[in-house]
Design a protein around this motif. Structure first.
Motif, PDB file in Angstrom:
ATOM      1  N   ALA A  61     -32.841  20.291 -69.024  1.00  0.00           N
ATOM      2  CA  ALA A  61     -33.897  20.529 -70.016  1.00  0.00           C
ATOM      3  C   ALA A  61     -33.294  20.796 -71.394  1.00  0.00           C
ATOM      4  CB  ALA A  61     -34.776  21.696 -69.588  1.00  0.00           C
ATOM      5  N   THR A 121     -30.636  19.493 -72.679  1.00  0.00           N
ATOM      6  CA  THR A 121     -30.142  18.272 -73.310  1.00  0.00           C
ATOM      7  C   THR A 121     -31.245  17.542 -74.060  1.00  0.00           C
ATOM      8  OG1 THR A 121     -30.474  16.939 -71.314  1.00  0.00           O
ATOM      9  CG2 THR A 121     -28.310  17.974 -71.611  1.00  0.00           C
ATOM     10  N   SER A 122     -32.509  17.779 -73.690  1.00  0.00           N
ATOM     11  CA  SER A 122     -33.614  17.112 -74.378  1.00  0.00           C
ATOM     12  C   SER A 122     -34.247  17.991 -75.460  1.00  0.00           C
ATOM     13  CB  SER A 122     -34.682  16.696 -73.355  1.00  0.00           C
ATOM     14  OG  SER A 122     -35.213  17.838 -72.719  1.00  0.00           O
TER      15      SER A 122
END
Length: 127
Positions: free
Chosen positions: A58, A60-61
Motif C-alpha cells: 500500500a 508503494t502506491s
C-alpha cells in the motif's frame, strides 16, 4: 525484573523498527494482535508478516512522506510475577511535517527464560 524492564523492552522494540528480526525478538512467536487495519484477530508471526507485506504494498502506491520516527509516549507499565502490561501512545512523525499518526496501544507481556516478550498486542489508530 521491574516495570522499568518492561518499558525498556517496548522502547528497544521500536528502536528496532525496520530490522524485522530485531523487532520480532521482542514478540512471542504465538502472539495475538488486534490492528486497526486488520479485518480480524491475527495469530502468530506469519500473520503479522502478511500484514506487514500488505502495508508495504500500500505504501508503494501512496505519496512518500519522507523519513519517519516512531516512539512510544505516556508509557505506563505494570508487572505481576511473570505477566506484564504496557499501555502507551505510539506516535509516528514524518519528515514532511504533516500530521502525525498516533495509535493507542496495549501490550501484554510474559517473562520466560529469554526475558519479557509480547504475547498480545492491541493497537488502535486515533483520528
Amino acid at each position: 525484573m521491574t516495570t522499568s524492564d518492561i518499558a525498556a523492552v517496548i522502547t528497544a522494540m521500536y528502536r528496532s523498527l525496520g530490522d524485522r528480526p530485531g523487532f520480532d525478538a521482542h514478540l512471542h512467536p504465538d502472539l495475538t494482535m488486534w490492528e486497526s487495519d486488520a479485518p480480524a484477530l491475527l495469530h502468530g508471526l506469519p500473520a503479522l508478516d502478511d500484514l506487514r507485506d500488505r502495508r508495504a504494498a500500500a505504501r508503494t502506491s501512496a505519496p512518500a512522506r519522507g523519513a519517519v520516527t516512531v516512539a512510544p509516549e505516556e508509557l505506563l507499565t505494570e508487572a505481576w510475577g511473570e505477566t506484564g502490561l504496557a499501555r502507551y501512545l505510539l506516535r509516528a512523525r514524518y519528515a514532511d511535517g504533516g500530521r502525525d499518526d498516533v495509535f493507542r496501544v496495549t501490550d501484554v507481556l510474559r517473562r520466560d527464560e529469554t526475558g519479557w516478550r509480547i504475547v498480545h498486542h492491541h493497537a488502535e489508530e486515533l483520528s
